[in-house]
Design an enzyme around this catalytic site. Structure first.
Site: not given
Length: 263
Positions: A140, A153
């Protein structure tokens, strides 16, 4: 790198990026192994592939990382070899640090980091034996810089970069490639499935995700990066420039993320 005549294993293949990737790869003469938790959903994805006879379904749970050696053996048995593992499976998070139960942090690390690492370690000897192989990791932009409400995350994605950069160095001699794909906002169910402070799902979509790239467009860019054997690829809209801003000035990216009011 060519994808022709390769056996490609995709985790998180039941929806979102993984599903779009599986369908896009039906345009290539390759064989696929599709993995996620729900077998029935994977079977539906298989039906959308142009040549379903070239698709194997192998369900498992990334959180069960102790089972990965057995899962890797089953994957090899599907077509006799695995040429590429696309580590796409995972979950996200939307909750403030001060409110987030430590069990939520652990679940994100177990699935997004340890599950991916365990699966990678399980198939690695196969790649080394063949003196060939490719790991594609869907990280990401949050693996390069951070954002509010995504602490666990971001931590898991940052960890993936550390691990796979080391793997690339250690196994350069074995002709093993590593490509880290860093998506920005992609219009999938990632926000709906994200964990909140108590571990429950968020359920609702957020505006930034809804306005993100169409997953079909995203996977075309992703495949292009894989074929070029890029070490890292940053794929998104305006938010992808955050990586370069971070390199220039961590203080500036801090200010820009605060102003963006990301939710």
């Amino acid at each position: 790198m060519t994808l022709n005549n390769k056996v490609i294993w995709i985790t998180g293949a039941s929806s979102g990026i993984g599903k779009s990737l599986a369908i896009e790869l039906s345009n290539y003469p390759c064989q696929l192994i599709l993995s996620a938790r729900r077998k029935e959903v994977l079977e539906e994805v298989k039906k959308q592939y142009k040549h379903p006879e070239n698709v194997a379904v192998l369900p498992f749970d990334l959180a069960d990382y102790k089972a990965m050696p057995q899962i890797a053996n089953e994957a090899v048995k599907c077509f006799g070899v695995v040429d590429m593992l696309i580590n796409n499976g995972g979950i996200s998070q939307r909750s403030p640090i001060i409110e987030t139960a430590i069990e939520v942090d652990k679940k994100l690390i177990d699935i997004d980091y340890l599950g991916t690492v365990a699966l990678t370690k399980a198939i690695l000897p196969h790649f080394v034996s063949n003196q060939s192989g490719c790991f594609v990791v869907v990280s990401s932009l949050m693996g390069k810089f951070s954002s509010p409400l995504r602490s666990a995350y971001c931590a898991a994605k940052h960890a993936l970069h550390g691990f796979f950069d080391a793997l690339r160095l250690e196994h350069h001699k074995d002709n093993i490639k590593v490509t880290l794909i860093c998506p920005g906002f992609v219009n999938t169910n990632v926000a709906r499935n994200a964990l909140t402070a108590d571990g429950s799902q968020q359920i609702i979509q957020d505006k930034m995700t809804e306005n993100g790239l169409n997953p079909d467009i995203f996977v075309k860019k992703m495949i292009k990066a894989i074929k070029k054997e890029k070490f890292e690829a940053y794929i998104g809209k305006f938010e992808a420039f955050g990586v370069y801003v971070q390199r220039l000035s961590p203080r500036l990216i801090h200010w820009l993320v605060l102003r963006s009011k990301v939710k």
